[in-house]
Design a protein around this motif. Sequence first.
Motif, PDB file in Angstrom:
ATOM      1  N   CYS A  94      14.113  10.905 -39.843  1.00 22.71           N
ATOM      2  CA  CYS A  94      14.732   9.910 -40.717  1.00 22.71           C
ATOM      3  C   CYS A  94      14.918  10.485 -42.119  1.00 22.71           C
ATOM      4  O   CYS A  94      13.991  11.064 -42.688  1.00 22.71           O
ATOM      5  CB  CYS A  94      13.852   8.659 -40.779  1.00 22.71           C
ATOM      6  N   THR A 129      17.669   7.562 -29.239  1.00 21.51           N
ATOM      7  CA  THR A 129      18.436   6.876 -30.271  1.00 21.51           C
ATOM      8  C   THR A 129      19.071   5.649 -29.632  1.00 21.51           C
ATOM      9  O   THR A 129      18.790   5.343 -28.472  1.00 21.51           O
ATOM     10  CB  THR A 129      19.480   7.808 -30.948  1.00 21.51           C
ATOM     11  N   GLN A 130      19.881   4.942 -30.371  1.00 24.35           N
ATOM     12  CA  GLN A 130      20.516   3.737 -29.853  1.00 24.35           C
ATOM     13  C   GLN A 130      22.021   3.962 -29.753  1.00 24.35           C
ATOM     14  O   GLN A 130      22.594   4.732 -30.510  1.00 24.35           O
ATOM     15  CB  GLN A 130      20.216   2.525 -30.755  1.00 24.35           C
ATOM     16  N   ASN A 133      24.134   3.864 -32.894  1.00 26.25           N
ATOM     17  CA  ASN A 133      23.880   4.820 -33.973  1.00 26.25           C
ATOM     18  C   ASN A 133      24.809   6.034 -33.819  1.00 26.25           C
ATOM     19  O   ASN A 133      24.385   7.139 -33.512  1.00 26.25           O
ATOM     20  CB  ASN A 133      22.405   5.227 -33.979  1.00 26.25           C
ATOM     21  N   ALA A 136      24.027   9.295 -35.771  1.00 23.48           N
ATOM     22  CA  ALA A 136      22.912  10.069 -35.215  1.00 23.48           C
ATOM     23  C   ALA A 136      23.350  10.798 -33.945  1.00 23.48           C
ATOM     24  O   ALA A 136      23.045  11.983 -33.765  1.00 23.48           O
ATOM     25  CB  ALA A 136      21.723   9.158 -34.923  1.00 23.48           C
ATOM     26  N   TYR A 140      23.159  14.810 -33.501  1.00 22.13           N
ATOM     27  CA  TYR A 140      22.410  15.492 -32.445  1.00 22.13           C
ATOM     28  C   TYR A 140      23.332  16.367 -31.606  1.00 22.13           C
ATOM     29  O   TYR A 140      22.982  17.500 -31.261  1.00 22.13           O
ATOM     30  CB  TYR A 140      21.663  14.491 -31.571  1.00 22.13           C
TER      31      TYR A 140
END
Length: 173
Positions: A94, A129-130, A133, A136, A140
Amino acid sequence: MIIKQLNYDEYKGRQYKAEVRSDKYLSIEPEGEGFSIEWVVADKEIVEPLEDDMLSNWLDNPVAFGAFEGDTLIGFVEGFLEEWNNRYRISNICVFDSGLRSKGVGTALLETILDVAANSGARMAVLETQNYNSKAISFYKKNGFEIIGFDRYAYSNDGPEEHNMRIEMGKKL
């Protein structure tokens, strides 16, 4: 910015806050014998507050690193070796202030924990993760991760309708 290892006793249980903002989400829907996965533009911006504890009790022998500007912690990453399957779980990464994202802080933290993962002898690094997101997921993927699984109902029975599904991502080491 300096990256340094965090003292477990000093940071265990420390709360942190951040916010996820996204204009799209991954739609994952049953289709035939499989699933269709595609990006969908959200009707309105998705804003999800994030509040959690660092170095939670469920982590097995975790290691954590912080990104500092002066004495100020601006982000962190934590992880541990899942011995049962020889994968290194990145349990949190984060950058607190959205204004500092896309400035190399997350990349430096991720590279640091991936070095630890590789040196542990793990065969793969994994993280969660969601589906909402998008930033993110893109981050990644840019760093060599791929989607290796998902759970449409990990967080609630209305995950697909709420656009809140678990995405598992991994990178072979």
